[in-house]
Design an enzyme around this catalytic site. Structure first.
Site, PDB file in Angstrom:
ATOM      1  NE  ARG A 202      29.110  -6.338  34.148  1.00  0.00           N
ATOM      2  CZ  ARG A 202      30.055  -6.783  32.772  1.00  0.00           C
ATOM      3  NH1 ARG A 202      30.565  -5.709  32.599  1.00  0.00           N
ATOM      4  NH2 ARG A 202      29.557  -7.618  32.872  1.00  0.00           N
TER       5      ARG A 202
ATOM      6  CG  ASN B  18      25.267 -21.966  21.543  1.00  0.00           C
ATOM      7  OD1 ASN B  18      25.272 -20.256  21.981  1.00  0.00           O
ATOM      8  ND2 ASN B  18      25.483 -21.801  19.941  1.00  0.00           N
ATOM      9  CE1 TYR B  19      26.989 -22.018  26.304  1.00  0.00           C
ATOM     10  CE2 TYR B  19      25.499 -21.186  27.775  1.00  0.00           C
ATOM     11  CZ  TYR B  19      26.284 -21.403  27.227  1.00  0.00           C
ATOM     12  OH  TYR B  19      27.206 -20.155  27.370  1.00  0.00           O
TER      13      TYR B  19
ATOM     14  CG  ASP C 172      20.008 -20.176  30.243  1.00  0.00           C
ATOM     15  OD1 ASP C 172      20.956 -20.387  29.682  1.00  0.00           O
ATOM     16  OD2 ASP C 172      19.456 -19.077  29.413  1.00  0.00           O
TER      17      ASP C 172
ATOM     18  CG  LEU D 270      33.877  -6.956  41.084  1.00  0.00           C
ATOM     19  CD1 LEU D 270      33.122  -8.548  40.805  1.00  0.00           C
ATOM     20  CD2 LEU D 270      34.337  -7.165  42.040  1.00  0.00           C
ATOM     21  CE  LYS D 271      37.161  -6.337  33.284  1.00  0.00           C
ATOM     22  NZ  LYS D 271      36.930  -5.704  32.159  1.00  0.00           N
TER      23      LYS D 271
ATOM     24  N   GLY E 136      28.959 -18.020  24.244  1.00  0.00           N
ATOM     25  CA  GLY E 136      27.803 -19.752  24.560  1.00  0.00           C
ATOM     26  C   GLY E 136      26.718 -18.971  24.970  1.00  0.00           C
ATOM     27  CG  HIS E 137      23.117 -17.230  24.668  1.00  0.00           C
ATOM     28  ND1 HIS E 137      24.136 -16.490  24.195  1.00  0.00           N
ATOM     29  CD2 HIS E 137      23.573 -16.334  25.501  1.00  0.00           C
ATOM     30  CE1 HIS E 137      24.697 -14.970  23.965  1.00  0.00           C
ATOM     31  NE2 HIS E 137      24.263 -14.903  25.203  1.00  0.00           N
ATOM     32  CG  ASP E 138      18.851 -22.312  26.468  1.00  0.00           C
ATOM     33  OD1 ASP E 138      18.384 -23.536  27.484  1.00  0.00           O
ATOM     34  OD2 ASP E 138      18.220 -23.129  25.790  1.00  0.00           O
TER      35      ASP E 138
ATOM     36  CG  LEU F 260      32.600  -4.187  44.046  1.00  0.00           C
ATOM     37  CD1 LEU F 260      33.423  -2.882  44.940  1.00  0.00           C
ATOM     38  CD2 LEU F 260      32.057  -5.513  45.258  1.00  0.00           C
TER      39      LEU F 260
HETATM   40  C1  LIG Z   1      19.685 -17.470  26.242  1.00  0.00           C
HETATM   41  C2  LIG Z   1      20.224 -16.724  27.468  1.00  0.00           C
HETATM   42  C3  LIG Z   1      20.252 -15.307  27.721  1.00  0.00           C
HETATM   43  C4  LIG Z   1      18.854 -15.182  28.067  1.00  0.00           C
HETATM   44  C5  LIG Z   1      19.632 -13.500  28.418  1.00  0.00           C
HETATM   45  C6  LIG Z   1      18.832 -12.133  27.506  1.00  0.00           C
HETATM   46  C7  LIG Z   1      17.323 -11.701  28.654  1.00  0.00           C
HETATM   47  C8  LIG Z   1      19.838 -10.756  27.565  1.00  0.00           C
HETATM   48  C9  LIG Z   1      20.800 -11.306  26.379  1.00  0.00           C
HETATM   49  C10 LIG Z   1      21.176  -9.752  25.837  1.00  0.00           C
HETATM   50  C11 LIG Z   1      20.570  -9.142  26.395  1.00  0.00           C
HETATM   51  C12 LIG Z   1      19.915  -7.976  25.286  1.00  0.00           C
HETATM   52  C13 LIG Z   1      20.946  -6.839  24.925  1.00  0.00           C
HETATM   53  O1  LIG Z   1      21.891  -6.674  26.738  1.00  0.00           O
HETATM   54  C14 LIG Z   1      20.979  -5.587  24.523  1.00  0.00           C
HETATM   55  C15 LIG Z   1      20.147  -4.389  25.138  1.00  0.00           C
HETATM   56  C16 LIG Z   1      20.282  -3.887  26.312  1.00  0.00           C
HETATM   57  C17 LIG Z   1      19.189  -3.217  27.311  1.00  0.00           C
HETATM   58  O2  LIG Z   1      20.125  -2.890  28.452  1.00  0.00           O
HETATM   59  C18 LIG Z   1      17.848  -3.983  27.353  1.00  0.00           C
HETATM   60  C19 LIG Z   1      17.022  -4.776  26.583  1.00  0.00           C
HETATM   61  C20 LIG Z   1      18.669  -5.062  25.622  1.00  0.00           C
HETATM   62  C21 LIG Z   1      17.672  -5.629  24.238  1.00  0.00           C
HETATM   63  C22 LIG Z   1      18.879  -6.579  26.184  1.00  0.00           C
HETATM   64  C23 LIG Z   1      17.673  -7.605  26.563  1.00  0.00           C
HETATM   65  C24 LIG Z   1      17.690  -8.716  27.031  1.00  0.00           C
HETATM   66  O3  LIG Z   1      18.173  -8.505  28.627  1.00  0.00           O
HETATM   67  C25 LIG Z   1      19.069  -9.919  26.484  1.00  0.00           C
HETATM   68  C26 LIG Z   1      17.900 -10.328  25.062  1.00  0.00           C
HETATM   69  C27 LIG Z   1      21.415 -17.326  27.388  1.00  0.00           C
HETATM   70  O4  LIG Z   1      21.681 -18.550  27.646  1.00  0.00           O
HETATM   71  S1  LIG Z   1      21.942 -16.726  29.371  1.00  0.00           S
HETATM   72  C28 LIG Z   1      23.923 -17.305  29.696  1.00  0.00           C
HETATM   73  C29 LIG Z   1      24.757 -17.051  29.451  1.00  0.00           C
HETATM   74  N1  LIG Z   1      25.776 -17.994  29.065  1.00  0.00           N
HETATM   75  C30 LIG Z   1      25.886 -18.096  31.064  1.00  0.00           C
HETATM   76  O5  LIG Z   1      26.261 -18.018  31.662  1.00  0.00           O
HETATM   77  C31 LIG Z   1      27.691 -18.885  29.842  1.00  0.00           C
HETATM   78  C32 LIG Z   1      29.111 -18.300  31.573  1.00  0.00           C
HETATM   79  N2  LIG Z   1      29.330 -17.501  31.035  1.00  0.00           N
HETATM   80  C33 LIG Z   1      29.385 -16.876  29.558  1.00  0.00           C
HETATM   81  O6  LIG Z   1      30.159 -17.209  29.060  1.00  0.00           O
HETATM   82  C34 LIG Z   1      29.582 -15.711  29.084  1.00  0.00           C
HETATM   83  O7  LIG Z   1      29.534 -14.169  30.500  1.00  0.00           O
HETATM   84  C35 LIG Z   1      29.023 -14.657  28.529  1.00  0.00           C
HETATM   85  C36 LIG Z   1      27.340 -15.147  28.680  1.00  0.00           C
HETATM   86  C37 LIG Z   1      29.093 -15.285  26.616  1.00  0.00           C
HETATM   87  C38 LIG Z   1      28.861 -13.027  27.797  1.00  0.00           C
HETATM   88  O8  LIG Z   1      30.385 -12.965  27.916  1.00  0.00           O
HETATM   89  P1  LIG Z   1      31.037 -11.350  28.171  1.00  0.00           P
HETATM   90  O9  LIG Z   1      32.412 -11.441  27.321  1.00  0.00           O
HETATM   91  O10 LIG Z   1      30.193 -10.369  27.646  1.00  0.00           O
HETATM   92  O11 LIG Z   1      31.397 -11.295  29.598  1.00  0.00           O
HETATM   93  P2  LIG Z   1      32.166 -12.121  30.429  1.00  0.00           P
HETATM   94  O12 LIG Z   1      33.139 -12.776  29.253  1.00  0.00           O
HETATM   95  O13 LIG Z   1      32.144 -13.275  31.222  1.00  0.00           O
HETATM   96  O14 LIG Z   1      33.630 -11.141  31.660  1.00  0.00           O
HETATM   97  C39 LIG Z   1      32.283 -10.648  32.027  1.00  0.00           C
HETATM   98  C40 LIG Z   1      32.976  -8.619  31.838  1.00  0.00           C
HETATM   99  O15 LIG Z   1      32.172  -8.110  32.151  1.00  0.00           O
HETATM  100  C41 LIG Z   1      33.485  -7.484  33.755  1.00  0.00           C
HETATM  101  N3  LIG Z   1      32.706  -7.543  34.623  1.00  0.00           N
HETATM  102  C42 LIG Z   1      31.599  -8.746  35.391  1.00  0.00           C
HETATM  103  N4  LIG Z   1      31.239  -7.490  36.203  1.00  0.00           N
HETATM  104  C43 LIG Z   1      32.247  -6.879  37.279  1.00  0.00           C
HETATM  105  C44 LIG Z   1      32.273  -5.399  38.092  1.00  0.00           C
HETATM  106  N5  LIG Z   1      31.253  -5.506  38.331  1.00  0.00           N
HETATM  107  N6  LIG Z   1      33.074  -4.702  37.397  1.00  0.00           N
HETATM  108  C45 LIG Z   1      34.187  -4.177  36.545  1.00  0.00           C
HETATM  109  N7  LIG Z   1      33.662  -5.143  35.361  1.00  0.00           N
HETATM  110  C46 LIG Z   1      32.900  -6.512  35.624  1.00  0.00           C
HETATM  111  C47 LIG Z   1      34.179  -8.676  34.318  1.00  0.00           C
HETATM  112  O16 LIG Z   1      35.638  -8.228  34.276  1.00  0.00           O
HETATM  113  C48 LIG Z   1      34.605  -9.506  32.432  1.00  0.00           C
HETATM  114  O17 LIG Z   1      35.408  -8.443  31.797  1.00  0.00           O
HETATM  115  P3  LIG Z   1      36.695  -8.654  30.627  1.00  0.00           P
HETATM  116  O18 LIG Z   1      35.881  -8.787  29.191  1.00  0.00           O
HETATM  117  O19 LIG Z   1      37.652  -7.504  30.649  1.00  0.00           O
HETATM  118  O20 LIG Z   1      37.347  -9.981  31.174  1.00  0.00           O
END
Ligand SMILES: C[C@H](CCC[C@@H](C)[C@H]1CC[C@H]2[C@@H]3[C@H](O)C[C@@H]4C[C@H](O)CC[C@]4(C)[C@H]3C[C@H](O)[C@]12C)C(=O)SCCNC(=O)CCNC(=O)[C@H](O)C(C)(C)COP(=O)(O)OP(=O)(O)OC[C@H]1O[C@@H](n2cnc3c(N)ncnc32)[C@H](O)[C@@H]1OP(=O)(O)O
Length: 402
Positions: free
Chosen positions: A56, A145-146, A172, A77-78, A141-143, A75
């Site tokens: 992003r 939940n799956y 995951d 994407l929006k 969801g996260h790991d 990039l």
């Molecule tokens: C247990 C694991 C997860 C482990 C990861 C942890 C290591 C990290 C998780 C949270 C992090 C902390 C947190 O961020 C707060 C701090 C931030 C700080 O910077 C660092 C410290 C933090 C404490 C930070 C530390 C760590 O990094 C964390 C603890 C898993 O289970 S991972 C598996 C997750 N599930 C999936 O991957 C399945 C498929 N995906 C999904 O279901 C969803 O993506 C998910 C994961 C539920 C997230 O939902 P979300 O609403 O956030 O995303 P999406 O619905 O997918 O939509 C994304 C939106 O973003 C837009 N977008 C994406 N790319 C771009 C782009 N290039 N340009 C513009 N826009 C973009 C996209 O269009 C979507 O927009 P909309 O919502 O409007 O449709």
């Protein structure tokens, strides 16, 4: 990896030959996501694919620790121009990995119908938690939940305790990132016959369940018919357990077969005539106490010495700090050290003729390669400057020079 071979035909010729890794020449676009998709992309990069991570814009810090060997473009994407840029990248790529829940790519106008129309050879890999259909498809969801919905979580954990998820490894990484990579490689292989790409619906519920096939298929063997934590391989059996040593470390015991169990008993200096039979379930709790008591009397190093060279299936439980210097791992070079001194596992499996050669340089900064990648994919300098001025892309050259 470069090989220098010397051919003498009158004069000596130096031929520099680039060794081809298994996935050399494959162009992959990975849209930045949390943990599973980056792992999938890292596997492909380790084995030679050229992976471009689509990050992003306006994100200075990355939490992606699996960007090894990838390039990063930033990039937005929006914007319609950003989406058009991605389409153009897709039209010249072999694989797209997208990590969002159902519907997100479609909302951006980047769903598979549109993208595959322009490049019918593209492998469009969708890595979600719950898949592309069903009542949970759009849920976050996260790991854990799956794993829960896959059925596996109900089987994991010790007796009398709640189900326990082993970090986020199973859904995951094993069921998600790894199986997605397998799917991609299979689709690439199939494409070499059909000349056609396809959509992959990789998801962590089904992936984790599939990884756990053995649990389903072995139920009739009687391996899992007791409550959680009381079975042969889930910490129920005394001979398939971990035990604490006198110096606070642990040993892992996996002496399943009777001949190996005998060696375990011998190493522990227990009298087999005074012990119940190995498969006496009702005696397992008592046997565990005896073994725990025995292991607690010596240090890990002492137990290693006792069991070294035996078939007792007893090994030390090593910490992440210890693994690379363990003689077995050291001899095989199972762990690599990058240019920043960070140790990580060498890519597996080892393809003996064309092994993975992982990058040892630092991970890319977000947007570090925006300009060079867009140039490579046919965008002009003027177009790039225009996109940058409009905030559609970011080129983080300054950081690259740090
Ligand atoms: C247990 C694991 C997860 C482990 C990861 C942890 C290591 C990290 C998780 C949270 C992090 C902390 C947190 O961020 C707060 C701090 C931030 C700080 O910077 C660092 C410290 C933090 C404490 C930070 C530390 C760590 O990094 C964390 C603890 C898993 O289970 S991972 C598996 C997750 N599930 C999936 O991957 C399945 C498929 N995906 C999904 O279901 C969803 O993506 C998910 C994961 C539920 C997230 O939902 P979300 O609403 O956030 O995303 P999406 O619905 O997918 O939509 C994304 C939106 O973003 C837009 N977008 C994406 N790319 C771009 C782009 N290039 N340009 C513009 N826009 C973009 C996209 O269009 C979507 O927009 P909309 O919502 O409007 O449709």
């Amino acid at each position: 990896m470069f090989f220098v071979s010397i051919a003498s035909q009158g004069s000596t010729k130096l031929i520099l030959q680039m060794q081809k890794m298994a996935l050399a020449g494959i162009r992959v676009l990975e849209i930045a996501g949390l943990a599973p998709a980056p792992f999938c992309g890292m596997i492909l990069a380790d084995f030679g694919a050229k992976v471009v991570k689509v990050d992003r814009t306006r994100t200075s810090m990355t939490v992606d620790v699996q960007a090894r060997g990838k390039r990063s473009i930033a990039l937005n994407l929006k914007t319609s121009e950003g989406a058009t840029i991605l389409k153009k990248l897709c039209s010249q790529s072999d694989v797209l990995i997208e990590p969002f829940r159902k519907g997100v790519m479609e909302k951006l106008g980047l769903g598979p119908e549109k993208i595959l129309q322009e490049n019918p050879k593209l492998i469009y890999a969708r890595l979600t938690g719950f898949g592309q259909s069903g009542p949970y498809a759009e849920a976050a969801g996260h790991d854990i939940n799956y794993l829960a919905i896959s059925g596996l979580l109900s089987k994991l954990g010790r007796q009398g305790e709640n189900p326990y998820a082993p970090a986020n490894l199973l859904a995951d990484f094993a069921g998600g990132g790894l199986l997605c990579a397998v799917g991609i490689v299979m689709a690439l292989f199939e494409r070499s016959r059909s000349d056609k790409g396809q959509v992959i619906d990789a998801n962590m519920v089904e992936g984790a369940a599939y990884i756990g096939s053995f649990l389903w298929k072995s139920q009739n063997l009687g391996l899992w018919n007791r409550p959680r934590g009381q079975n042969l391989l889930d910490s129920g059996a005394p001979f398939y357990e971990t035990y604490k040593t006198s110096d606070g470390k642990f040993m892992a015991v996996g002496a399943l077969e009777p001949q190996f169990y005998e060696e375990l008993i011998k190493g522990l200096q227990l009298d087999s005539l005074k012990l119940p039979s190995q498969m006496s379930f009702s005696d397992w709790p008592e046997m565990k106490k005896i073994m725990a008591e025995t292991f607690s009397k010596k240090t890990q190093a002492e137990w290693c010495k006792i069991f070294e060279g035996t078939d007792a299936c007893v090994t030390p439980v090593l910490s992440l700090d210890e693994v690379s210097s363990h003689p077995h791992n050291k001899e095989r070079g199972s762990f690599i050290t990058d240019c920043q001194g960070e140790i990580s596992p060498r890519p597996a499996p080892l393809l003996l003729r064309t092994p993975a050669t992982p990058s040892l340089t630092r991970d890319p900064f977000i947007g570090e390669h925006t300009e060079s990648v867009l140039r490579e994919y046919g965008f002009s300098k003027e177009e790039i400057a225009k996109f940058q001025a409009a905030g559609i892309i970011e080129c983080n050259r300054a950081k690259a020079n740090l």
